[in-house]
Write a protein that holds these residues in place. Structure first.
Motif, PDB file in Angstrom:
ATOM      1  N   LYS A  16       0.833  -1.213   0.000  1.00  0.00           N
ATOM      2  CA  LYS A  16       0.000   0.000   0.000  1.00  0.00           C
ATOM      3  C   LYS A  16       0.869   1.265   0.000  1.00  0.00           C
ATOM      4  O   LYS A  16       0.653   2.169  -0.797  1.00  0.00           O
ATOM      5  CB  LYS A  16      -0.915   0.023   1.241  1.00  0.00           C
ATOM      6  CG  LYS A  16      -1.895  -1.135   1.303  1.00  0.00           C
ATOM      7  CD  LYS A  16      -2.758  -1.077   2.553  1.00  0.00           C
ATOM      8  CE  LYS A  16      -1.968  -1.272   3.848  1.00  0.00           C
ATOM      9  NZ  LYS A  16      -1.379  -2.620   4.000  1.00  0.00           N
ATOM     10  N   SER A  17       1.840   1.301   0.905  1.00  0.00           N
ATOM     11  CA  SER A  17       2.684   2.495   0.981  1.00  0.00           C
ATOM     12  C   SER A  17       3.584   2.600  -0.252  1.00  0.00           C
ATOM     13  O   SER A  17       3.831   3.699  -0.759  1.00  0.00           O
ATOM     14  CB  SER A  17       3.530   2.461   2.259  1.00  0.00           C
ATOM     15  OG  SER A  17       2.694   2.470   3.400  1.00  0.00           O
ATOM     16  N   THR A  18       4.044   1.451  -0.726  1.00  0.00           N
ATOM     17  CA  THR A  18       4.888   1.429  -1.924  1.00  0.00           C
ATOM     18  C   THR A  18       4.167   2.054  -3.117  1.00  0.00           C
ATOM     19  O   THR A  18       4.719   2.899  -3.834  1.00  0.00           O
ATOM     20  CB  THR A  18       5.281  -0.028  -2.255  1.00  0.00           C
ATOM     21  OG1 THR A  18       6.113  -0.512  -1.193  1.00  0.00           O
ATOM     22  CG2 THR A  18       6.006  -0.147  -3.579  1.00  0.00           C
ATOM     23  N   GLY A  44       3.677   5.387  10.356  1.00  0.00           N
ATOM     24  CA  GLY A  44       4.093   6.593   9.639  1.00  0.00           C
ATOM     25  C   GLY A  44       5.163   6.328   8.594  1.00  0.00           C
ATOM     26  O   GLY A  44       6.062   7.134   8.385  1.00  0.00           O
ATOM     27  N   THR A  45       5.048   5.180   7.887  1.00  0.00           N
ATOM     28  CA  THR A  45       6.138   4.807   6.966  1.00  0.00           C
ATOM     29  C   THR A  45       6.274   5.766   5.795  1.00  0.00           C
ATOM     30  O   THR A  45       7.376   6.039   5.337  1.00  0.00           O
ATOM     31  CB  THR A  45       5.955   3.379   6.409  1.00  0.00           C
ATOM     32  OG1 THR A  45       4.642   3.270   5.867  1.00  0.00           O
ATOM     33  CG2 THR A  45       6.165   2.327   7.464  1.00  0.00           C
ATOM     34  N   SER A  46       5.144   6.284   5.325  1.00  0.00           N
ATOM     35  CA  SER A  46       5.249   7.205   4.193  1.00  0.00           C
ATOM     36  C   SER A  46       5.766   8.568   4.639  1.00  0.00           C
ATOM     37  O   SER A  46       6.443   9.266   3.887  1.00  0.00           O
ATOM     38  CB  SER A  46       3.896   7.330   3.473  1.00  0.00           C
ATOM     39  OG  SER A  46       3.697   6.191   2.655  1.00  0.00           O
ATOM     40  N   ILE A  85      -4.788   8.136  -0.290  1.00  0.00           N
ATOM     41  CA  ILE A  85      -4.923   7.659   1.080  1.00  0.00           C
ATOM     42  C   ILE A  85      -4.142   6.359   1.232  1.00  0.00           C
ATOM     43  O   ILE A  85      -4.495   5.329   0.661  1.00  0.00           O
ATOM     44  CB  ILE A  85      -6.402   7.455   1.456  1.00  0.00           C
ATOM     45  CG1 ILE A  85      -7.145   8.800   1.359  1.00  0.00           C
ATOM     46  CG2 ILE A  85      -6.525   6.863   2.863  1.00  0.00           C
ATOM     47  CD1 ILE A  85      -8.593   8.750   1.793  1.00  0.00           C
ATOM     48  N   ASP A  86      -3.046   6.444   1.981  1.00  0.00           N
ATOM     49  CA  ASP A  86      -2.209   5.272   2.262  1.00  0.00           C
ATOM     50  C   ASP A  86      -2.775   4.626   3.531  1.00  0.00           C
ATOM     51  O   ASP A  86      -2.479   5.051   4.640  1.00  0.00           O
ATOM     52  CB  ASP A  86      -0.762   5.733   2.452  1.00  0.00           C
ATOM     53  CG  ASP A  86       0.178   4.588   2.780  1.00  0.00           C
ATOM     54  OD1 ASP A  86      -0.258   3.414   2.741  1.00  0.00           O
ATOM     55  OD2 ASP A  86       1.358   4.870   3.078  1.00  0.00           O
ATOM     56  N   GLY A  87      -3.617   3.626   3.333  1.00  0.00           N
ATOM     57  CA  GLY A  87      -4.374   3.059   4.444  1.00  0.00           C
ATOM     58  C   GLY A  87      -3.543   2.148   5.330  1.00  0.00           C
ATOM     59  O   GLY A  87      -2.531   1.601   4.911  1.00  0.00           O
ATOM     60  N   PRO A  88      -3.989   1.982   6.571  1.00  0.00           N
ATOM     61  CA  PRO A  88      -3.349   1.012   7.461  1.00  0.00           C
ATOM     62  C   PRO A  88      -3.922  -0.378   7.179  1.00  0.00           C
ATOM     63  O   PRO A  88      -5.012  -0.490   6.623  1.00  0.00           O
ATOM     64  CB  PRO A  88      -3.774   1.486   8.852  1.00  0.00           C
ATOM     65  CG  PRO A  88      -5.078   2.193   8.635  1.00  0.00           C
ATOM     66  CD  PRO A  88      -5.108   2.686   7.209  1.00  0.00           C
TER      67      PRO A  88
HETATM   68 MG   LIG Z   1       1.921   1.003   4.737  1.00  0.00          MG
END
Ligand SMILES: [Mg+2]
Ligand SMILES: Nc1ncnc2c1ncn2[C@@H]1O[C@H](COP(=O)(O)OP(=O)(O)OP(=O)(O)O)[C@@H](O)[C@H]1O
Length: 208
Positions: A16-18, A44-46, A85-88
């Motif tokens: 997702k974040s990628t 908070g990876t992004s 939206i970078d979801g959890p």
């Molecule tokens: Mg992520």
């Protein structure tokens, strides 16, 4: 009004974040005003990636901000062309709240049946809750071979959903790029960048 793309999955670590970062990078390079809303306030990876990107002075600059809820992110969406939206990795209920606000919901998934089955269940749940199927799309990630990709694609289409063109191979270079604040379209390997470009372009084509 901003176009909203949400990256969701129940499983963690699917990409997702990628994909959020790469979409932001490509949209910004194309001149769009874009914001990534990192909804995983615990990780908070992004947000971390954004800091690494700024420190390394990588262009184009992309904007990433942490939000606790999709509603909070939507409240600032007006100033942007694209809100990502970078979801959890969360339950279907939290995912539904995010999906309701999105023009397109993208769920990255691996190619094994262990990955595909719950991924399909997740979209079925969203469809049942009233999200139109044409707003749902899968992205294949961590694939090993073209044959594996084709098989996974057929499985997902058979289940009634669209799958973005292209798929990402599992490659350390994608991790390495992101460690350095780059996106998967900015690795040192042109072939891998091309591969990621196909996926991202197909995503962008769905919303612009
Ligand atoms: Mg992520
Ligand atoms: N195709 C790939 N090849 C190699 N590494 C990958 C690939 N896709 C993602 N990764 C790596 O896997 C890890 C998890 O990816 P990512 O953070 O995008 O997943 P996520 O769905 O956002 O996870 P979470 O649910 O924890 O938020 C990251 O370190 C990322 O760099």
């Amino acid at each position: 009004m901003a176009t909203v793309v949400a990256l969701v999955s129940q499983k963690g670590g699917v990409g997702k974040s990628t994909l959020s970062r790469a979409l932001a990078r490509e949209a910004a390079a194309g001149g769009l005003r874009v914001k990534v809303a990192d909804l995983d306030t615990q990780q908070g990876t992004s947000v971390d990636w954004h800091r690494a990107r700024l420190n390394a002075g990588i262009e184009p600059v992309v904007s990433v901000e942490a939000f606790a809820t999709a509603a909070q992110a939507l409240a600032i969406a007006d100033g942007y062309d694209l809100l990502i939206i970078d979801g959890p990795a969360r339950t279907s209920q939290a995912t539904l709240e995010i999906a309701k606000s999105a023009n397109l919901v993208v769920q990255p998934t691996g190619a094994s049946l262990d990955d595909l089955r719950p991924a399909v269940r997740e979209f079925h749940a969203l469809a049942k809750a009233g999200i139109p199927a044409d707003r749902l799309a899968f992205a294949l990630n961590r694939i090993g071979t073209d044959a594996e990709e084709a098989e996974a694609r057929a499985y997902l289409e058979e289940a009634g959903y669209s799958v973005l063109a292209g798929g990402l191979f599992e490659r350390p270079a994608y991790r390495q790029a992101q460690n350095e604040g780059r996106s998967i379209t900015e690795t040192r390997f042109p072939k891998l960048n091309e591969r990621a470009d196909v996926l991202l372009q197909s995503l962008i084509d769905r919303v612009v």
